[in-house]
Write a protein that holds these residues in place. Structure first.
Motif, PDB file in Angstrom:
ATOM      1  N   PRO A 167      14.399  19.456 -23.867  1.00  0.00           N
ATOM      2  CA  PRO A 167      15.374  20.407 -24.422  1.00  0.00           C
ATOM      3  C   PRO A 167      16.089  21.213 -23.336  1.00  0.00           C
ATOM      4  O   PRO A 167      15.520  21.495 -22.282  1.00  0.00           O
ATOM      5  CB  PRO A 167      14.506  21.331 -25.282  1.00  0.00           C
ATOM      6  N   ASP A 168      17.334  21.568 -23.609  1.00  0.00           N
ATOM      7  CA  ASP A 168      18.091  22.483 -22.757  1.00  0.00           C
ATOM      8  C   ASP A 168      17.849  23.886 -23.276  1.00  0.00           C
ATOM      9  O   ASP A 168      18.552  24.380 -24.159  1.00  0.00           O
ATOM     10  CB  ASP A 168      19.589  22.145 -22.792  1.00  0.00           C
ATOM     11  N   ALA A 169      16.845  24.544 -22.723  1.00  0.00           N
ATOM     12  CA  ALA A 169      16.379  25.825 -23.258  1.00  0.00           C
ATOM     13  C   ALA A 169      16.790  26.978 -22.356  1.00  0.00           C
ATOM     14  O   ALA A 169      16.786  26.847 -21.128  1.00  0.00           O
ATOM     15  CB  ALA A 169      14.862  25.817 -23.420  1.00  0.00           C
ATOM     16  N   ASN A 170      17.113  28.101 -22.974  1.00  0.00           N
ATOM     17  CA  ASN A 170      17.377  29.349 -22.272  1.00  0.00           C
ATOM     18  C   ASN A 170      16.230  30.323 -22.529  1.00  0.00           C
ATOM     19  O   ASN A 170      15.452  30.162 -23.478  1.00  0.00           O
ATOM     20  CB  ASN A 170      18.686  29.980 -22.767  1.00  0.00           C
ATOM     21  N   VAL A 171      16.141  31.330 -21.685  1.00  0.00           N
ATOM     22  CA  VAL A 171      15.182  32.405 -21.928  1.00  0.00           C
ATOM     23  C   VAL A 171      15.441  33.001 -23.318  1.00  0.00           C
ATOM     24  O   VAL A 171      16.592  33.197 -23.721  1.00  0.00           O
ATOM     25  CB  VAL A 171      15.302  33.483 -20.839  1.00  0.00           C
ATOM     26  N   GLY A 172      14.381  33.264 -24.036  1.00  0.00           N
ATOM     27  CA  GLY A 172      14.502  33.833 -25.381  1.00  0.00           C
ATOM     28  C   GLY A 172      14.490  32.796 -26.480  1.00  0.00           C
ATOM     29  O   GLY A 172      14.319  33.142 -27.655  1.00  0.00           O
ATOM     30  N   ASP A 173      14.673  31.501 -26.133  1.00  0.00           N
ATOM     31  CA  ASP A 173      14.531  30.443 -27.128  1.00  0.00           C
ATOM     32  C   ASP A 173      13.055  30.260 -27.466  1.00  0.00           C
ATOM     33  O   ASP A 173      12.164  30.793 -26.799  1.00  0.00           O
ATOM     34  CB  ASP A 173      15.105  29.130 -26.600  1.00  0.00           C
ATOM     35  N   ASP A 207       4.669  27.673 -31.296  1.00  0.00           N
ATOM     36  CA  ASP A 207       5.795  28.616 -31.390  1.00  0.00           C
ATOM     37  C   ASP A 207       5.922  29.430 -30.106  1.00  0.00           C
ATOM     38  O   ASP A 207       5.941  30.667 -30.120  1.00  0.00           O
ATOM     39  CB  ASP A 207       5.613  29.553 -32.584  1.00  0.00           C
ATOM     40  N   ALA A 208       6.014  28.732 -28.994  1.00  0.00           N
ATOM     41  CA  ALA A 208       6.008  29.378 -27.680  1.00  0.00           C
ATOM     42  C   ALA A 208       7.404  29.826 -27.282  1.00  0.00           C
ATOM     43  O   ALA A 208       8.365  29.047 -27.353  1.00  0.00           O
ATOM     44  CB  ALA A 208       5.447  28.421 -26.628  1.00  0.00           C
ATOM     45  N   ARG A 209       7.507  31.074 -26.842  1.00  0.00           N
ATOM     46  CA  ARG A 209       8.799  31.603 -26.414  1.00  0.00           C
ATOM     47  C   ARG A 209       9.104  31.178 -24.979  1.00  0.00           C
ATOM     48  O   ARG A 209       8.239  31.243 -24.106  1.00  0.00           O
ATOM     49  CB  ARG A 209       8.822  33.128 -26.508  1.00  0.00           C
ATOM     50  N   VAL A 210      10.327  30.781 -24.750  1.00  0.00           N
ATOM     51  CA  VAL A 210      10.767  30.351 -23.417  1.00  0.00           C
ATOM     52  C   VAL A 210      11.037  31.580 -22.551  1.00  0.00           C
ATOM     53  O   VAL A 210      11.782  32.476 -22.946  1.00  0.00           O
ATOM     54  CB  VAL A 210      12.027  29.477 -23.518  1.00  0.00           C
ATOM     55  N   VAL A 211      10.443  31.604 -21.351  1.00  0.00           N
ATOM     56  CA  VAL A 211      10.672  32.705 -20.418  1.00  0.00           C
ATOM     57  C   VAL A 211      11.231  32.211 -19.082  1.00  0.00           C
ATOM     58  O   VAL A 211      11.481  33.003 -18.179  1.00  0.00           O
ATOM     59  CB  VAL A 211       9.387  33.531 -20.177  1.00  0.00           C
ATOM     60  N   GLY A 212      11.431  30.897 -18.968  1.00  0.00           N
ATOM     61  CA  GLY A 212      12.067  30.319 -17.792  1.00  0.00           C
ATOM     62  C   GLY A 212      12.881  29.129 -18.238  1.00  0.00           C
ATOM     63  O   GLY A 212      12.344  28.159 -18.798  1.00  0.00           O
ATOM     64  N   ASN A 247      11.085  41.984 -21.972  1.00  0.00           N
ATOM     65  CA  ASN A 247      12.364  42.688 -21.937  1.00  0.00           C
ATOM     66  C   ASN A 247      13.165  42.342 -23.183  1.00  0.00           C
ATOM     67  O   ASN A 247      12.782  41.457 -23.960  1.00  0.00           O
ATOM     68  CB  ASN A 247      13.144  42.381 -20.651  1.00  0.00           C
ATOM     69  N   ARG A 248      14.265  43.026 -23.363  1.00  0.00           N
ATOM     70  CA  ARG A 248      15.022  42.906 -24.613  1.00  0.00           C
ATOM     71  C   ARG A 248      15.703  41.556 -24.770  1.00  0.00           C
ATOM     72  O   ARG A 248      16.164  41.209 -25.864  1.00  0.00           O
ATOM     73  CB  ARG A 248      16.076  44.024 -24.702  1.00  0.00           C
ATOM     74  N   ARG A 249      15.772  40.743 -23.699  1.00  0.00           N
ATOM     75  CA  ARG A 249      16.438  39.454 -23.779  1.00  0.00           C
ATOM     76  C   ARG A 249      15.447  38.294 -23.916  1.00  0.00           C
ATOM     77  O   ARG A 249      15.831  37.135 -23.866  1.00  0.00           O
ATOM     78  CB  ARG A 249      17.332  39.266 -22.553  1.00  0.00           C
ATOM     79  N   GLY A 250      14.171  38.625 -24.077  1.00  0.00           N
ATOM     80  CA  GLY A 250      13.182  37.593 -24.336  1.00  0.00           C
ATOM     81  C   GLY A 250      12.377  37.166 -23.137  1.00  0.00           C
ATOM     82  O   GLY A 250      11.488  36.312 -23.252  1.00  0.00           O
ATOM     83  N   GLY A 251      12.649  37.725 -21.970  1.00  0.00           N
ATOM     84  CA  GLY A 251      11.935  37.352 -20.769  1.00  0.00           C
ATOM     85  C   GLY A 251      10.668  38.149 -20.554  1.00  0.00           C
ATOM     86  O   GLY A 251      10.316  39.040 -21.330  1.00  0.00           O
ATOM     87  N   THR A 252       9.973  37.807 -19.482  1.00  0.00           N
ATOM     88  CA  THR A 252       8.725  38.461 -19.100  1.00  0.00           C
ATOM     89  C   THR A 252       8.925  39.048 -17.708  1.00  0.00           C
ATOM     90  O   THR A 252       9.150  38.307 -16.752  1.00  0.00           O
ATOM     91  CB  THR A 252       7.563  37.454 -19.084  1.00  0.00           C
ATOM     92  N   VAL A 253       8.854  40.367 -17.586  1.00  0.00           N
ATOM     93  CA  VAL A 253       9.212  41.055 -16.351  1.00  0.00           C
ATOM     94  C   VAL A 253       8.024  41.141 -15.401  1.00  0.00           C
ATOM     95  O   VAL A 253       6.894  41.442 -15.808  1.00  0.00           O
ATOM     96  CB  VAL A 253       9.756  42.469 -16.657  1.00  0.00           C
ATOM     97  N   TYR A 254       8.302  40.848 -14.141  1.00  0.00           N
ATOM     98  CA  TYR A 254       7.307  40.984 -13.074  1.00  0.00           C
ATOM     99  C   TYR A 254       7.540  42.336 -12.426  1.00  0.00           C
ATOM    100  O   TYR A 254       8.453  42.495 -11.618  1.00  0.00           O
ATOM    101  CB  TYR A 254       7.483  39.846 -12.069  1.00  0.00           C
ATOM    102  N   GLY A 255       6.714  43.308 -12.777  1.00  0.00           N
ATOM    103  CA  GLY A 255       6.978  44.676 -12.375  1.00  0.00           C
ATOM    104  C   GLY A 255       6.078  45.222 -11.299  1.00  0.00           C
ATOM    105  O   GLY A 255       6.288  46.347 -10.826  1.00  0.00           O
ATOM    106  N   LEU A 279      13.361  22.995 -30.527  1.00  0.00           N
ATOM    107  CA  LEU A 279      14.016  24.121 -29.865  1.00  0.00           C
ATOM    108  C   LEU A 279      14.771  24.966 -30.879  1.00  0.00           C
ATOM    109  O   LEU A 279      15.633  24.466 -31.610  1.00  0.00           O
ATOM    110  CB  LEU A 279      14.978  23.615 -28.790  1.00  0.00           C
ATOM    111  N   GLU A 280      14.424  26.249 -30.915  1.00  0.00           N
ATOM    112  CA  GLU A 280      15.139  27.220 -31.751  1.00  0.00           C
ATOM    113  C   GLU A 280      15.799  28.233 -30.844  1.00  0.00           C
ATOM    114  O   GLU A 280      15.134  28.878 -30.025  1.00  0.00           O
ATOM    115  CB  GLU A 280      14.179  27.911 -32.720  1.00  0.00           C
ATOM    116  N   SER A 281      17.099  28.376 -30.985  1.00  0.00           N
ATOM    117  CA  SER A 281      17.857  29.259 -30.100  1.00  0.00           C
ATOM    118  C   SER A 281      17.524  30.719 -30.364  1.00  0.00           C
ATOM    119  O   SER A 281      17.396  31.156 -31.516  1.00  0.00           O
ATOM    120  CB  SER A 281      19.360  29.036 -30.305  1.00  0.00           C
ATOM    121  N   GLY A 282      17.393  31.467 -29.266  1.00  0.00           N
ATOM    122  CA  GLY A 282      17.229  32.908 -29.370  1.00  0.00           C
ATOM    123  C   GLY A 282      18.553  33.639 -29.361  1.00  0.00           C
ATOM    124  O   GLY A 282      18.593  34.873 -29.433  1.00  0.00           O
ATOM    125  N   GLY A 283      19.649  32.882 -29.249  1.00  0.00           N
ATOM    126  CA  GLY A 283      20.989  33.477 -29.296  1.00  0.00           C
ATOM    127  C   GLY A 283      21.384  34.227 -28.040  1.00  0.00           C
ATOM    128  O   GLY A 283      22.281  35.077 -28.086  1.00  0.00           O
TER     129      GLY A 283
END
Length: 608
Positions: free
Chosen positions: A252-258, A198-203, A222-230, A286-290
């Motif tokens: 899969p054609d995956a977006n961040v947050g999927d 159940d791994a979240r896509v961050v790239g 971050n609020r959109r499902g990504g991982t911030v490099y701060g 692939l499950e869409s994060g919307g």
């Protein structure tokens, strides 16, 4: 930073083993029959490197019959008790392996090699392989060793050990401590069958059938499902690259947050394009994060909206003009001024001496009108052929779009590619000797790099000096998974010099008019916390407005699963303190598999 890179595609065809990229260690030529964990050892370099090994036993866990690194992985089903020694290894055959399949029990003889993806000059870690192999299939249809789970619990919080000072900062000779450092943990699994759940896509998925996931979804999220490099200490240990061991069409054609729901599993490899990579024979559903593309609000009548947008090597042959126009009109709400980066000349990468870009910019302007936006006017300066870096023949440069119904451009002694604009005083106010003009184009800081484009705009009777930039790229820097820790960032040297030149120019403007409105923006190719940014901001001449956002929202680019800042808008004190500043990083590209650019545009609104 990145571009339509044919260079990477070419790199994928380079031979997998060559003298320039293989570590050669002097040792006895022959070794008796050994186990896989003996070959891998408890450091990054095999104690058997350069030696012949015979009858190494294992179960085949994956077969790669494509690309430049063809071969198969084997794993010993009888592991030792040392968590630092991997039980898997890659057998490099060079051509498509024949007569071997997943589940075969084999014995392999060959030479142990340490292959450095990208070559030894890259600073990358090496991959332990058995090369020039001969093998015997002992039996078939065996159950493959159970995949080791990579999870938030198993990956340590610390990223990498400090490199050995006596070895130029290399970690190669250090004992692996997989319970203490993430890179040591991944190295201890090199070549082994691993899994994530159940791994979240961050790239997002890219054209090379790769994506990035995290096993630590709460790590700098971050609020959109990504991982911030701060910061340089926020390497984000949970990130892992996923490639497909199957058909590219099935990727899969995956977006961040999927999410890749269920199990994703396969051998753990190491490559030059991201370090530790699971080459997945099984990919989760692939499950869409919307995730949806953002739109910023429209500026008020009294607000000036200034944007920066890297359009990634745009030339007249591209099919992205309508999409870029839609982004500018709908998502950016038709800013008053747009700094465009990576505008190519009128015939793109055809290297015939063409430097004009009127066809490129004109086609974009027409597309914006067709999308319901204003008919922008534009200004730019053609570079000297081949002198500004980027794709050969493309002659990339910055250009200004501006809405003449909202702002006017002050044309004053238009400069050329080699003439520097200077600061002067006109009716008691700071002005440019050339508008549009280039900032110190002869300075060594801009060698083989884009020169800043400066221009004067007038909004509601007030002059705003805008400087469009595209700093030196990060090409040549060592990766986060390099053998040298901390990794070297050699490309910073030129950006630091560029930042000093620009900072000095802005100080000249402010020395002439203390309350001058100055906006320096573009693809700075560096982080908001970097030394480059600190030099730009020196003596409070400028301030990076992205820092007005919460830390978790500061990003314009996604690289190797890290959401990070490369594009910035910096402002002079009069804007920072007196202009009711509003900043928005408009996420329309970087997080999506169908991006039209690898950069997200940035918009600043303020009242001059």
């Amino acid at each position: 930073m990145a571009s339509k890179s044919s260079a990477r595609l070419a790199a994928l065809t380079v031979a997998a083993v060559c003298s320039a990229s293989t570590i050669v260690l002097t040792s006895p030529a022959q070794a008796d029959s050994v186990r896989v964990h003996d070959i891998q050892g408890s450091t990054r370099l095999s104690p058997y490197a350069g030696r012949q090994v015979t009858d190494v036993a294992g179960i085949v866990t994956g077969v790669r019959g494509y690309g430049s690194s063809r071969g198969f992985w084997i794993q010993d089903p009888r592991p030792d008790a040392d968590p630092a020694t991997s039980e898997g290894v890659f057998v490099f055959t060079g051509s498509t392996p024949k007569g071997v399949a997943v589940g075969d029990a084999v014995t392999v003889s060959g030479t142990v090699s340490e292959y450095v993806p990208g070559g030894t000059s890259s600073g990358n870690q090496s991959l332990t392989e058995i090369t020039r192999p001969t093998f015997t299939v002992v039996s078939s249809g065996n159950e493959i060793p159970a995949a080791t789970t990579i999870s938030a619990r198993s990956v340590p919080r610390a990223y990498a050990p400090e490199g050995d000072a006596e070895a130029d900062g290399s970690v190669n000779g250090l004992p692996l401590r997989p319970s203490e450092y993430a890179l040591d943990f991944y190295e201890s699994l090199e070549g082994m069958n691993v899994r994530v759940a159940d791994a979240r896509v961050v790239g997002a998925s890219d054209p090379y059938t790769e994506l990035w996931v995290t096993v630590k979804p709460r790590e700098n999220a971050n609020r959109r499902g990504g991982t911030v490099y701060g910061s340089y200490d926020s390497q984000n240990t949970g990130r892992l690259q996923i490639q497909s061991l199957g058909r590219p069409a099935d990727f899969p054609d995956a977006n961040v947050g999927d999410t890749l729901a269920g199990t994703t599993a396969g051998p753990l490899d190491y490559n030059q394009y991201g370090g530790y990579t699971m080459v997945a024979s099984e990919i989760g559903t692939l499950e869409s994060g919307g995730l949806e593309r953002e739109s910023t609000r429209r500026q008020s009548d009294r607000e000036l909206a200034v944007a920066t947008y890297n359009v990634e090597n745009l030339d007249p042959s591209d099919d992205t003009f309508a999409a870029h126009a839609e982004a500018i009109v709908r998502n950016l709400a038709s800013p008053d001024i747009v700094s465009l980066e990576e505008i190519q000349d009128d015939n793109g990468t055809t290297d015939d001496g063409t430097v004009t870009a009127g066809a490129t910019v004109g086609k974009l302007i027409d597309a914006i009108v067709a999308a319901g936006g204003p008919r922008y006017d534009w200004r730019g300066i053609d570079p000297v052929d081949g002198q500004d870096g980027g794709q050969p023949g493309g002659n990339i440069r910055q250009a200004f779009l501006f809405n003449p119904e909202r702002v006017s451009f002050t044309d004053r002694g238009a400069g050329d590619a080699t003439t520097a604009t200077q600061v002067t005083k006109v009716r008691g106010k700071a002005a440019l000797t050339h508008s549009p003009g280039r900032v110190a184009p002869a300075d060594a800081a801009w060698e083989d790099s884009r020169k800043p484009l400066a221009g004067e705009f007038v909004f509601r009777g007030r002059t705003v000096v805008v400087i469009a930039n595209h700093f030196n790229s990060k090409g040549g820097d060592q990766g986060l998974t390099a053998q040298y820790q901390p990794p070297s960032r050699s490309s910073e040297t030129q950006r630091h010099a560029q930042a000093r030149v620009l900072n000095t120019f802005v100080k000249d403007i402010l020395a002439t008019q203390k309350n001058a409105d100055v906006v320096a923006l573009g693809d700075i190719n560096d982080f908001e916390f970097s030394t480059t940014t600190r030099i730009l901001e020196d003596d409070d001449a400028l301030w990076s407005a992205v820092k007005s956002l919460p830390r978790s929202e500061r990003y314009s680019y996604v690289y190797q699963g890290n959401s990070q800042v490369l594009d910035q808008i910096l402002v002079s004190p009069s804007i920072r303190w007196g202009g009711r500043l509003s900043y928005d990083s408009v996420h329309v590209n970087a997080e999506f598999h169908d991006q039209i650019s690898d950069h997200d545009p940035q918009v600043l609104r303020f009242r001059p």
